[in-house]
Design an enzyme around this catalytic site. Sequence first.
Site, PDB file in Angstrom:
ATOM      1  N   LYS A 158      -1.566   1.885  -3.473  1.00 30.35           N
ATOM      2  CA  LYS A 158      -1.217   3.290  -3.695  1.00 30.35           C
ATOM      3  C   LYS A 158      -1.661   3.686  -5.103  1.00 30.35           C
ATOM      4  O   LYS A 158      -0.859   3.879  -6.022  1.00 30.35           O
ATOM      5  CB  LYS A 158       0.283   3.517  -3.481  1.00 30.35           C
ATOM      6  CG  LYS A 158       0.609   4.994  -3.211  1.00 30.35           C
ATOM      7  CD  LYS A 158       1.988   5.152  -2.625  1.00 30.35           C
ATOM      8  CE  LYS A 158       2.474   6.577  -2.578  1.00 30.35           C
ATOM      9  NZ  LYS A 158       1.674   7.512  -1.793  1.00 30.35           N
ATOM     10  N   GLU A 206      -6.335   8.157   8.451  1.00 28.65           N
ATOM     11  CA  GLU A 206      -5.016   8.725   8.161  1.00 28.65           C
ATOM     12  C   GLU A 206      -5.237  10.123   7.602  1.00 28.65           C
ATOM     13  O   GLU A 206      -6.365  10.611   7.574  1.00 28.65           O
ATOM     14  CB  GLU A 206      -4.260   7.834   7.162  1.00 28.65           C
ATOM     15  CG  GLU A 206      -4.985   7.690   5.839  1.00 28.65           C
ATOM     16  CD  GLU A 206      -4.315   6.741   4.849  1.00 28.65           C
ATOM     17  OE1 GLU A 206      -3.094   6.624   4.868  1.00 28.65           O
ATOM     18  OE2 GLU A 206      -5.056   6.155   4.046  1.00 28.65           O
ATOM     19  N   TYR A 264       1.285   4.579  -8.028  1.00 33.99           N
ATOM     20  CA  TYR A 264       2.428   5.485  -8.013  1.00 33.99           C
ATOM     21  C   TYR A 264       3.242   5.300  -6.743  1.00 33.99           C
ATOM     22  O   TYR A 264       2.789   4.655  -5.786  1.00 33.99           O
ATOM     23  CB  TYR A 264       1.970   6.941  -8.152  1.00 33.99           C
ATOM     24  CG  TYR A 264       1.330   7.534  -6.906  1.00 33.99           C
ATOM     25  CD1 TYR A 264       0.067   7.139  -6.486  1.00 33.99           C
ATOM     26  CD2 TYR A 264       2.017   8.477  -6.130  1.00 33.99           C
ATOM     27  CE1 TYR A 264      -0.502   7.684  -5.344  1.00 33.99           C
ATOM     28  CE2 TYR A 264       1.443   9.030  -4.992  1.00 33.99           C
ATOM     29  CZ  TYR A 264       0.178   8.628  -4.605  1.00 33.99           C
ATOM     30  OH  TYR A 264      -0.380   9.157  -3.468  1.00 33.99           O
ATOM     31  N   LEU A 286      -3.140   3.505   3.914  1.00 36.42           N
ATOM     32  CA  LEU A 286      -1.938   3.183   3.163  1.00 36.42           C
ATOM     33  C   LEU A 286      -0.828   2.840   4.156  1.00 36.42           C
ATOM     34  O   LEU A 286      -0.643   3.564   5.149  1.00 36.42           O
ATOM     35  CB  LEU A 286      -1.498   4.390   2.317  1.00 36.42           C
ATOM     36  CG  LEU A 286      -0.245   4.118   1.489  1.00 36.42           C
ATOM     37  CD1 LEU A 286      -0.569   3.219   0.299  1.00 36.42           C
ATOM     38  CD2 LEU A 286       0.397   5.408   1.017  1.00 36.42           C
TER      39      LEU A 286
HETATM   40  N1  PDD Z   1       1.548  10.407   0.041  1.00 34.11           N
HETATM   41  N2  PDD Z   1      -1.370   8.008   3.426  1.00 34.11           N
HETATM   42  C1  PDD Z   1      -1.662   8.527   2.228  1.00 34.11           C
HETATM   43  C2  PDD Z   1      -3.094   8.558   1.810  1.00 34.11           C
HETATM   44  C3  PDD Z   1      -0.637   9.026   1.400  1.00 34.11           C
HETATM   45  O1  PDD Z   1      -0.942   9.528   0.194  1.00 34.11           O
HETATM   46  C4  PDD Z   1       0.696   9.000   1.866  1.00 34.11           C
HETATM   47  C5  PDD Z   1       1.843   9.502   1.038  1.00 34.11           C
HETATM   48  C6  PDD Z   1       0.959   8.449   3.135  1.00 34.11           C
HETATM   49  C7  PDD Z   1       2.349   8.343   3.689  1.00 34.11           C
HETATM   50  O2  PDD Z   1       3.080   7.361   3.008  1.00 34.11           O
HETATM   51  P1  PDD Z   1       4.665   7.452   2.848  1.00 34.11           P
HETATM   52  O3  PDD Z   1       5.210   7.575   4.216  1.00 34.11           O
HETATM   53  O4  PDD Z   1       5.034   6.179   2.182  1.00 34.11           O
HETATM   54  O5  PDD Z   1       4.965   8.681   2.009  1.00 34.11           O
HETATM   55  C8  PDD Z   1      -0.099   7.955   3.886  1.00 34.11           C
HETATM   56  C9  PDD Z   1       2.563  10.844  -0.906  1.00 34.11           C
HETATM   57  C10 PDD Z   1       3.729  11.496  -0.253  1.00 34.11           C
HETATM   58  C11 PDD Z   1       1.899  11.685  -1.980  1.00 34.11           C
HETATM   59  O6  PDD Z   1       0.821  11.297  -2.413  1.00 34.11           O
HETATM   60  O7  PDD Z   1       2.476  12.696  -2.399  1.00 34.11           O
END
Ligand code: PDD
Length: 287
Positions: free
Chosen positions: A147, A180, A33, A205
């Site tokens: 992801k 993270e 996703y 991620l």
């Molecule tokens: N989540 N690490 C994890 C495990 C994440 O699920 C996310 C983002 C990030 C940050 O990635 P980005 O800057 O590309 O949003 C880091 C999204 C927002 C979610 O699952 O809703």
Amino acid sequence: MSRIAYVNGRYVPHSEAEIHVEDRGYQFADGVYEVAAICLGRIIDEEQHLERLKRSLRELQIAMPMADAPFALVCREILRQNRVRDGILYIQVSRGVARRDHPFPEDIEPALVMTARASNWPTDPDSDSGSKVISVDDIRWLRRDIKSVSLLPNVLAKQEARDKGAYEAWLMDDEGFVTEGSSSNAWIVDLEGRIVTRELDPRILGGITRATVIELARKNGIEVVERKFSLDEALSAPEAFLTSTTSFVRGVVSINDKAVGDGTPGPLTRRMRGLYFEFCRGAGSNI
Ligand code: PDD
């Protein structure tokens, strides 16, 4: 106004949007996703989200469901039909529908779902009063760079945070280093005033916000170091913050109820939040 979802080639009312019971995303979490922020009608870092989606799919040997141009059109159409000027675009691709069996089925078409939702993003960088974080063990698989929709450990960690009155859970590896957050990247400011976030490898991620914040910091003469940091280092750091598509840049003011710095978002955190807001309001890729 009723919401509209895109499901495998059709725009349908959100309440009637359905996927098949044998969709492999549903049965095996065999899918990936993306979540992108929409600010002032623009998809922030659109190209980077598309590239990450393609990479995740490649790693799992799932085909991209359509070519770039029609894909971009569907993104715009779902935003238009839901009248989203500020909000979130959600994209999910699963391997597709097949009789339940673990190996990849032959001749399977990937399934594509998109939804969009309006949200009132904050505009004032000083609106952040700071978030509490707890630490929990990182019990996820070892390909967190993909992801994947397989988010159960992330869900459990976030729920534990909520149960303890915190906004986010920072996930800890076996050596006491923070990987993270459950849905965000983790940062500290070190004693020399550099911002620090864990280096990219399959254990985290590669956040799109993370990459943009690194670029903005460097462009503005702020030093960034990509390395591991421990929970102890975070607790004695002058500042900590987190980044994600939906949280932007947010100060972390306590970890496990121990204050970070003076217990308010620090000056570098506020600066990065300001720079990121400016970026979103000006430089996100154009629709
Ligand atoms: N989540 N690490 C994890 C495990 C994440 O699920 C996310 C983002 C990030 C940050 O990635 P980005 O800057 O590309 O949003 C880091 C999204 C927002 C979610 O699952 O809703």
